[in-house]
Design an enzyme around this catalytic site. Structure first.
Site, PDB file in Angstrom:
ATOM      1  N   LYS A   8       8.133  30.508  80.109  1.00 39.82           N
ATOM      2  CA  LYS A   8       8.163  29.045  80.075  1.00 39.82           C
ATOM      3  C   LYS A   8       9.009  28.580  78.896  1.00 39.82           C
ATOM      4  CE  LYS A   8       5.444  28.624  76.267  1.00 39.82           C
ATOM      5  NZ  LYS A   8       5.926  28.086  74.961  1.00 39.82           N
ATOM      6  N   SER A  93       9.175  39.169  72.859  1.00 34.46           N
ATOM      7  CA  SER A  93       8.053  38.572  72.142  1.00 34.46           C
ATOM      8  C   SER A  93       8.564  37.761  70.957  1.00 34.46           C
ATOM      9  CB  SER A  93       7.097  39.663  71.650  1.00 34.46           C
ATOM     10  OG  SER A  93       7.780  40.540  70.762  1.00 34.46           O
ATOM     11  N   LEU A  97       8.327  31.891  74.306  1.00 28.86           N
ATOM     12  CA  LEU A  97       8.477  31.840  75.761  1.00 28.86           C
ATOM     13  C   LEU A  97       7.184  32.151  76.508  1.00 28.86           C
ATOM     14  CD1 LEU A  97      11.926  33.679  75.961  1.00 28.86           C
ATOM     15  CD2 LEU A  97      11.499  31.199  75.973  1.00 28.86           C
ATOM     16  N   ALA A 102       1.824  34.900  79.950  1.00 31.85           N
ATOM     17  CA  ALA A 102       2.137  35.043  81.372  1.00 31.85           C
ATOM     18  C   ALA A 102       1.576  36.352  81.922  1.00 31.85           C
ATOM     19  CB  ALA A 102       3.641  34.978  81.581  1.00 31.85           C
ATOM     20  N   ASP A 134      -1.786  28.888  75.889  1.00 32.05           N
ATOM     21  CA  ASP A 134      -0.930  28.568  77.024  1.00 32.05           C
ATOM     22  C   ASP A 134      -1.136  29.485  78.228  1.00 32.05           C
ATOM     23  OD1 ASP A 134       0.190  30.722  75.744  1.00 32.05           O
ATOM     24  OD2 ASP A 134       2.182  29.857  75.512  1.00 32.05           O
TER      25      ASP A 134
END
Length: 265
Positions: A8, A93, A97, A102, A134
């Site tokens: 993301k 990492s 992102l 995720a 997130d």
């Protein structure tokens, strides 16, 4: 079973206040990007849980990896047998992102499917919030307006039709602890969700990332990368999250590898 996990970027990121629990409240718009993926394989196994990772620019013990933590969370809740988890790591990492988040969301989804747990997205998001701020976003994986620590989500009607996202990650990472060490919360600004339908040409001022003010002085190359995106035709460019990746929105893809050490994603 296999699941691909994308990353993301953050369209705007306000840090609004420091919480009593030590975290910060923020406001952002999460946008999923499908240009690169991690691959996560999960299958039942006889005996102990096994975890392996190919690629990646870091190492942690298996039990401290978010993929294993995600499985353990559901294993404890539903008394599940052990599994084998294989992670093919392609998302860097420390880049802002959300690659690790995720991956964790992907393991929750794979576990739900593999063991036919019947958990819906809302239930999965509650588990995801226990793993990271997130991670819940990646359960939905669509444009979302986020508040709280990033786990309070509201779907937004938004599309980047006819525009493309380019991402450049320099050859260094920024830890979350370092990024927050010098951040100064700013409350009371116009909500980002109220600005999303402004013309893209106005986004440079409408969607700031608060971490730029605290990180660019220590990493001036990030400001240079951002400016290069603009020089090459970007309509909007910004730091993603609290990491080192810079992304751009433009009518075309932009490759910065000829100009800087790092990688386009």
């Amino acid at each position: 079973m296999l699941k691909c996990a994308n990353f993301k970027v953050n369209l705007g990121l306000y840090v609004t206040e420091k919480r009593e629990d030590g975290f910060h409240n923020l406001e952002t718009i999460f946008l999923p990007v499908e240009t690169r993926h991690d691959k996560i394989y999960l299958d039942a196994v006889q005996g102990d849980l096994t975890f392996s990772m190919e690629g990646g620019d870091f190492h942690v013990d298996a039990e401290n990896n978010l993929c294993v933590k995600a499985f353990r969370l559901l294993q404890k809740e539903f008394q599940l047998p052990n599994v084998e988890i294989c992670l093919e790591k392609n998302i860097p990492s420390g880049a802002g992102l959300g690659g690790g988040s995720a991956d964790a969301a992907a393991v929750l989804d794979l576990t739900n499917q593999h063991f036919s747990l019947g958990l819906n997205h809302l239930q999965l998001r509650k588990y995801a919030a226990q793993l990271g701020s997130d991670v819940p976003f990646f359960i939905e994986n669509k444009p979302m307006y986020a508040t709280g620590r990033g786990e309070i989500l509201q779907e937004i009607d938004f599309s980047l039709k006819d525009l493309q996202i380019s991402v450049f990650k320099p050859n260094f990472s920024i830890s979350t602890a370092e990024a927050y060490a010098h951040i100064k919360p700013i409350p009371g600004r116009t909500h980002l969700c109220d600005l999303i339908h402004e013309p893209v040409e106005k986004w440079q001022k409408a969607f700031p990332n608060d971490f730029e003010a605290s990180l660019f002085p220590s990493y001036p190359i990030l400001a240079e990368i951002k400016q290069k995106f603009y020089n090459l035709g970007a309509t909007y460019a910004a730091l993603s999250g609290s990491g080192s990746a810079i992304f751009a929105i433009a009518p075309h893809r932009i490759n910065l590898e000829p100009f800087f050490s790092g990688q386009n994603l």
